[in-house]
Write an enzyme that holds these catalytic residues in place. Structure first.
Site, PDB file in Angstrom:
ATOM      1  N   HIS A  19      41.918  56.711  90.991  1.00  0.00           N
ATOM      2  CA  HIS A  19      43.293  57.176  91.174  1.00  0.00           C
ATOM      3  C   HIS A  19      43.778  57.829  89.891  1.00  0.00           C
ATOM      4  O   HIS A  19      43.036  57.954  88.915  1.00  0.00           O
ATOM      5  CB  HIS A  19      44.209  56.054  91.671  1.00  0.00           C
ATOM      6  CG  HIS A  19      44.403  54.937  90.701  1.00  0.00           C
ATOM      7  ND1 HIS A  19      45.145  55.059  89.567  1.00  0.00           N
ATOM      8  CD2 HIS A  19      43.925  53.675  90.700  1.00  0.00           C
ATOM      9  CE1 HIS A  19      45.141  53.929  88.905  1.00  0.00           C
ATOM     10  NE2 HIS A  19      44.390  53.061  89.572  1.00  0.00           N
ATOM     11  N   LYS A  78      52.767  49.215  88.602  1.00  0.00           N
ATOM     12  CA  LYS A  78      51.541  49.842  88.096  1.00  0.00           C
ATOM     13  C   LYS A  78      50.768  50.466  89.266  1.00  0.00           C
ATOM     14  O   LYS A  78      50.553  49.820  90.287  1.00  0.00           O
ATOM     15  CB  LYS A  78      50.654  48.787  87.433  1.00  0.00           C
ATOM     16  CG  LYS A  78      49.380  49.374  86.874  1.00  0.00           C
ATOM     17  CD  LYS A  78      48.388  48.297  86.451  1.00  0.00           C
ATOM     18  CE  LYS A  78      47.074  48.935  86.065  1.00  0.00           C
ATOM     19  NZ  LYS A  78      45.944  48.029  86.144  1.00  0.00           N
ATOM     20  N   HIS A  88      43.082  56.394  86.332  1.00  0.00           N
ATOM     21  CA  HIS A  88      41.744  56.624  85.758  1.00  0.00           C
ATOM     22  C   HIS A  88      41.635  58.050  85.240  1.00  0.00           C
ATOM     23  O   HIS A  88      41.049  58.310  84.190  1.00  0.00           O
ATOM     24  CB  HIS A  88      40.648  56.379  86.798  1.00  0.00           C
ATOM     25  CG  HIS A  88      40.709  55.004  87.378  1.00  0.00           C
ATOM     26  ND1 HIS A  88      41.069  54.763  88.678  1.00  0.00           N
ATOM     27  CD2 HIS A  88      40.508  53.794  86.808  1.00  0.00           C
ATOM     28  CE1 HIS A  88      41.076  53.456  88.891  1.00  0.00           C
ATOM     29  NE2 HIS A  88      40.740  52.844  87.778  1.00  0.00           N
ATOM     30  N   CYS A 106      41.980  35.125  87.208  1.00  0.00           N
ATOM     31  CA  CYS A 106      42.519  36.125  88.141  1.00  0.00           C
ATOM     32  C   CYS A 106      41.380  37.052  88.509  1.00  0.00           C
ATOM     33  O   CYS A 106      40.828  37.736  87.641  1.00  0.00           O
ATOM     34  CB  CYS A 106      43.661  36.922  87.506  1.00  0.00           C
ATOM     35  SG  CYS A 106      44.111  38.358  88.524  1.00  0.00           S
ATOM     36  N   CYS A 155      49.820  36.375  88.231  1.00  0.00           N
ATOM     37  CA  CYS A 155      49.359  37.440  87.340  1.00  0.00           C
ATOM     38  C   CYS A 155      50.320  38.616  87.509  1.00  0.00           C
ATOM     39  O   CYS A 155      50.525  39.076  88.632  1.00  0.00           O
ATOM     40  CB  CYS A 155      47.932  37.853  87.727  1.00  0.00           C
ATOM     41  SG  CYS A 155      47.494  39.456  87.020  1.00  0.00           S
ATOM     42  N   HIS A 195      48.645  41.726  89.219  1.00  0.00           N
ATOM     43  CA  HIS A 195      48.103  41.641  90.574  1.00  0.00           C
ATOM     44  C   HIS A 195      48.947  40.830  91.541  1.00  0.00           C
ATOM     45  O   HIS A 195      48.610  40.714  92.715  1.00  0.00           O
ATOM     46  CB  HIS A 195      46.657  41.125  90.529  1.00  0.00           C
ATOM     47  CG  HIS A 195      45.760  42.069  89.789  1.00  0.00           C
ATOM     48  ND1 HIS A 195      45.429  41.897  88.465  1.00  0.00           N
ATOM     49  CD2 HIS A 195      45.208  43.243  90.170  1.00  0.00           C
ATOM     50  CE1 HIS A 195      44.667  42.924  88.079  1.00  0.00           C
ATOM     51  NE2 HIS A 195      44.536  43.746  89.081  1.00  0.00           N
ATOM     52  N   LYS A 223      44.598  50.453  92.461  1.00  0.00           N
ATOM     53  CA  LYS A 223      43.837  50.419  93.702  1.00  0.00           C
ATOM     54  C   LYS A 223      44.117  49.116  94.424  1.00  0.00           C
ATOM     55  O   LYS A 223      44.274  49.072  95.630  1.00  0.00           O
ATOM     56  CB  LYS A 223      42.347  50.522  93.364  1.00  0.00           C
ATOM     57  CG  LYS A 223      41.986  51.873  92.776  1.00  0.00           C
ATOM     58  CD  LYS A 223      40.520  51.965  92.437  1.00  0.00           C
ATOM     59  CE  LYS A 223      40.152  51.148  91.216  1.00  0.00           C
ATOM     60  NZ  LYS A 223      38.862  51.513  90.636  1.00  0.00           N
ATOM     61  N   CYS A 253      41.951  40.857  87.734  1.00  0.00           N
ATOM     62  CA  CYS A 253      41.645  41.274  86.350  1.00  0.00           C
ATOM     63  C   CYS A 253      40.205  40.955  85.990  1.00  0.00           C
ATOM     64  O   CYS A 253      39.700  41.444  84.990  1.00  0.00           O
ATOM     65  CB  CYS A 253      42.486  40.508  85.321  1.00  0.00           C
ATOM     66  SG  CYS A 253      44.244  40.590  85.508  1.00  0.00           S
TER      67      CYS A 253
HETATM   68  O1  ME8 Z   1      39.617  47.320  83.748  1.00  0.00           O
HETATM   69  N1  ME8 Z   1      48.009  53.878  84.474  1.00  0.00           N
HETATM   70  O2  ME8 Z   1      38.479  48.848  85.068  1.00  0.00           O
HETATM   71  P1  ME8 Z   1      39.663  49.494  85.924  1.00  0.00           P
HETATM   72  C1  ME8 Z   1      47.287  54.270  83.418  1.00  0.00           C
HETATM   73  N2  ME8 Z   1      36.204  47.778  84.396  1.00  0.00           N
HETATM   74  N3  ME8 Z   1      45.971  53.982  83.286  1.00  0.00           N
HETATM   75  C2  ME8 Z   1      45.381  53.289  84.250  1.00  0.00           C
HETATM   76  C3  ME8 Z   1      46.093  52.840  85.389  1.00  0.00           C
HETATM   77  C4  ME8 Z   1      47.473  53.171  85.479  1.00  0.00           C
HETATM   78  N4  ME8 Z   1      48.220  52.826  86.520  1.00  0.00           N
HETATM   79  N5  ME8 Z   1      45.233  52.169  86.183  1.00  0.00           N
HETATM   80  C5  ME8 Z   1      44.030  52.203  85.552  1.00  0.00           C
HETATM   81  C6  ME8 Z   1      38.577  47.830  84.157  1.00  0.00           C
HETATM   82  N6  ME8 Z   1      44.117  52.887  84.396  1.00  0.00           N
HETATM   83  C7  ME8 Z   1      37.268  47.409  83.549  1.00  0.00           C
HETATM   84  C8  ME8 Z   1      37.124  48.010  82.170  1.00  0.00           C
HETATM   85  S1  ME8 Z   1      35.728  48.514  79.920  1.00  0.00           S
HETATM   86  C9  ME8 Z   1      34.544  47.689  79.049  1.00  0.00           C
HETATM   87  C10 ME8 Z   1      35.865  47.659  81.433  1.00  0.00           C
HETATM   88  C11 ME8 Z   1      43.028  53.151  83.453  1.00  0.00           C
HETATM   89  O3  ME8 Z   1      39.006  50.318  86.975  1.00  0.00           O
HETATM   90  C12 ME8 Z   1      43.338  52.531  82.083  1.00  0.00           C
HETATM   91  O4  ME8 Z   1      42.515  53.107  81.129  1.00  0.00           O
HETATM   92  O5  ME8 Z   1      40.648  48.487  86.332  1.00  0.00           O
HETATM   93  C13 ME8 Z   1      42.929  51.098  82.347  1.00  0.00           C
HETATM   94  O6  ME8 Z   1      42.764  50.356  81.155  1.00  0.00           O
HETATM   95  C14 ME8 Z   1      41.632  51.301  83.095  1.00  0.00           C
HETATM   96  O7  ME8 Z   1      41.880  52.475  83.904  1.00  0.00           O
HETATM   97  C15 ME8 Z   1      41.264  50.121  83.953  1.00  0.00           C
HETATM   98  O8  ME8 Z   1      40.302  50.522  84.887  1.00  0.00           O
END
Ligand code: ME8
Length: 473
Positions: free
Chosen positions: A18, A296, A21, A126, A143, A146, A299, A129
């Site tokens: 989304h 926030k 990302h 959680c 949380c 979530h 997904k 997370c």
């Molecule tokens: O946390 N606004 O993956 P994730 C801004 N796999 N940035 C956002 C966002 C939002 N609403 N939603 C997601 C994970 N992001 C782990 C990470 S790293 C070793 C492992 C971006 O798919 C932002 O960079 O939940 C956030 O920190 C990341 O996607 C989380 O992606």
């Protein structure tokens, strides 16, 4: 040649990408392009986090084998990055064989050193997370990200020693040896570290609870905790095999992430590196969240805007522009489809698009095939400063200030009237405008690579460019 290693988080392969990302990845891409243009040797990494309970559950719900499921989602992410012109150098998937082998070999080393030991663990988990939370993080027992209560987990697990690093970590963060940007986030972590002593963390889950992951090499009945697996991506993406030695480009110069995952990056990740005898990242750069309807965009919450929808209608550069300029570097901000359309019309179609067309139309007419001499001036100091500080939205403001200045220069000097009386004078005005436009193109290149290329080409050929922005409704 100076090296520059920049990373994004690796994203969970539990659903399609989304805007959130896309935000982190576009920002990293802009900074990687900027570093390359300054002559640095860049390694820009991104990828997919493909293991763990959350993904196992989702694949199960869709009746799919987890590997097949993550293959599909990873392909969607990769296609999106291609469509968005993301210039990554490494794309890592945690289900890659090389990654899995390196993780197993690193864990073996840590176990042999005594950094990992067997024990009992109790905590609030959680699954959204994929993290253990502490009570003070909950709001109304839930949380905050979530909106659900964490489960109490009591398990016989393997633990990673963390407690011994607390003091040193605090010092390194305080002194900016491990820099956390912005300062507010740095202070947040420091006060967390003051209040909660670092505790050893569980780094495995029993296989019967989570089977989709890497088995511990020294106890196959346990699966590696997804975050430990995930952190090592920042090494395996460079070809690290889990043994000794520091891979080329390591440590990262800049690690971008949302505020949701700062705490783990500022605690578990450095502890892991310390155990491995590897240097710590230089800077963690933390942005806020893009909200949708005040929550926030996520997904898991189901309120996300799919980037493919905006890309199809407006094109890659429009989406890159919006994310780079209209989302604050550090604060949360709401995003709506309506707002996007307004920005597109005002700043791109009617702003940059019109300005370019006006200048190049006059230039084409007044110079008729003559070559225009362009002065190559240094980029404005504030632009450089903002780019070097990774504040891409403020750097983009400087570009749009110049665009506004060129617009008002046309209004003030009226070259289209002057040309009727004094062609040479009109040409002088146009030289100024075309030089300005050329500078706009150079500054835009990291942000809007395709548009910047079209403007440069138009200037070089001294002719009107094809339409820069055309929306497909
Ligand atoms: O946390 N606004 O993956 P994730 C801004 N796999 N940035 C956002 C966002 C939002 N609403 N939603 C997601 C994970 N992001 C782990 C990470 S790293 C070793 C492992 C971006 O798919 C932002 O960079 O939940 C956030 O920190 C990341 O996607 C989380 O992606």
């Amino acid at each position: 040649m100076e090296k520059f290693f920049i990373t994004t988080p690796i994203y969970y392969a539990n659903d399609n990408p989304h805007i959130g990302h896309a935000y982190t990845t576009v920002k990293a891409d802009i900074l990687a392009r900027w570093a390359r243009s300054r002559g640095k040797k860049v390694f820009f990494s991104t990828g997919m986090d493909e293991h763990g309970a959350k993904i196992q559950k989702k694949a199960g719900e869709e009746g799919k084998d987890p590997q097949k499921f993550v293959d599909e989602i990873s392909a969607v992410f990769q296609n999106l990055w291609k469509d968005l012109d993301i210039s990554y150098d490494g794309f890592i998937r945690t289900s890659d064989e090389t990654h899995k082998n390196a993780v197993r070999s690193a864990l073996n080393n840590l176990y042999e050193k005594g950094a990992i030991y067997k024990g009992k663990y109790e905590g609030l988990y959680c699954s959204g997370c994929e993290q253990f939370l502490v009570k003070s993080q909950l709001s109304d027992g839930k949380c905050p990200d979530h909106q659900k209560e964490p489960e109490i987990v009591t398990e016989e697990n393997y633990l990673l020693k963390m407690s011994e690093f607390g003091e040193e970590l605090e010092k390194k963060i305080k002194s900016d040896e491990l820099k956390i940007t912005p300062r507010t986030r740095k202070n947040e972590i420091l006060s967390f570290l003051e209040k909660h002593k670092l505790e050893d963390i569980s780094i495995s889950r029993p296989k019967e609870k989570v089977s989709w992951g890497i088995p511990l090499p020294f106890d196959e009945n346990h699966t590696v905790y997804v975050w430990l697996d995930a952190f090592l991506n920042y090494l395996t993406v460079l070809g690290w095999d889990g043994g000794g030695g520091v891979p080329d480009f390591f440590p990262p110069d800049l690690q971008l992430m949302g505020k949701d995952i700062l705490r783990v990056h500022a605690t578990i990740w450095p502890a892991l590196l310390a155990h491995l005898g590897l240097p710590l990242p230089k800077e963690l750069y933390v942005h806020g969240h893009i909200l949708s309807g005040g929550r926030k965009m996520s997904k898991t919450l189901g309120n996300a805007i799919p980037p493919s929808e905006l890309l199809g209608e407006y094109g890659a550069d429009a989406l890159r522009y919006y994310l780079a300029r209209k989302i604050s570097s550090f604060e949360d901000g709401d995003m709506t489809r309506e707002g996007f359309k307004n920005v597109y019309n005002a700043d791109l179609a009617n702003g940059l698009g019109n300005l370019t067309a006006r200048i190049m139309k006059m230039s084409e007419q007044y110079f008729e095939g003559e070559k225009i001499e362009i002065k190559n001036e240094e980029l404005p100091e504030d632009y450089r400063k903002f780019m070097d500080n990774s504040e891409v939205n403020r750097a983009a403001d400087v570009v749009w200030d110049l665009i506004a200045e060129l617009d008002s220069h046309i209004q003030k000097t009226e070259p289209f009237k002057v040309v009727k009386e004094d062609r040479e004078k009109a040409k002088e005005i146009l030289k100024y405008l075309v030089s300005g436009l050329s500078r706009v193109a150079v500054m835009l290149a990291p942000f809007l690579p395709e548009t910047a290329g079209k403007i440069t080409e138009a200037i070089e050929g001294n002719k009107m460019p094809e339409s820069l922005f055309s929306r497909k409704e």
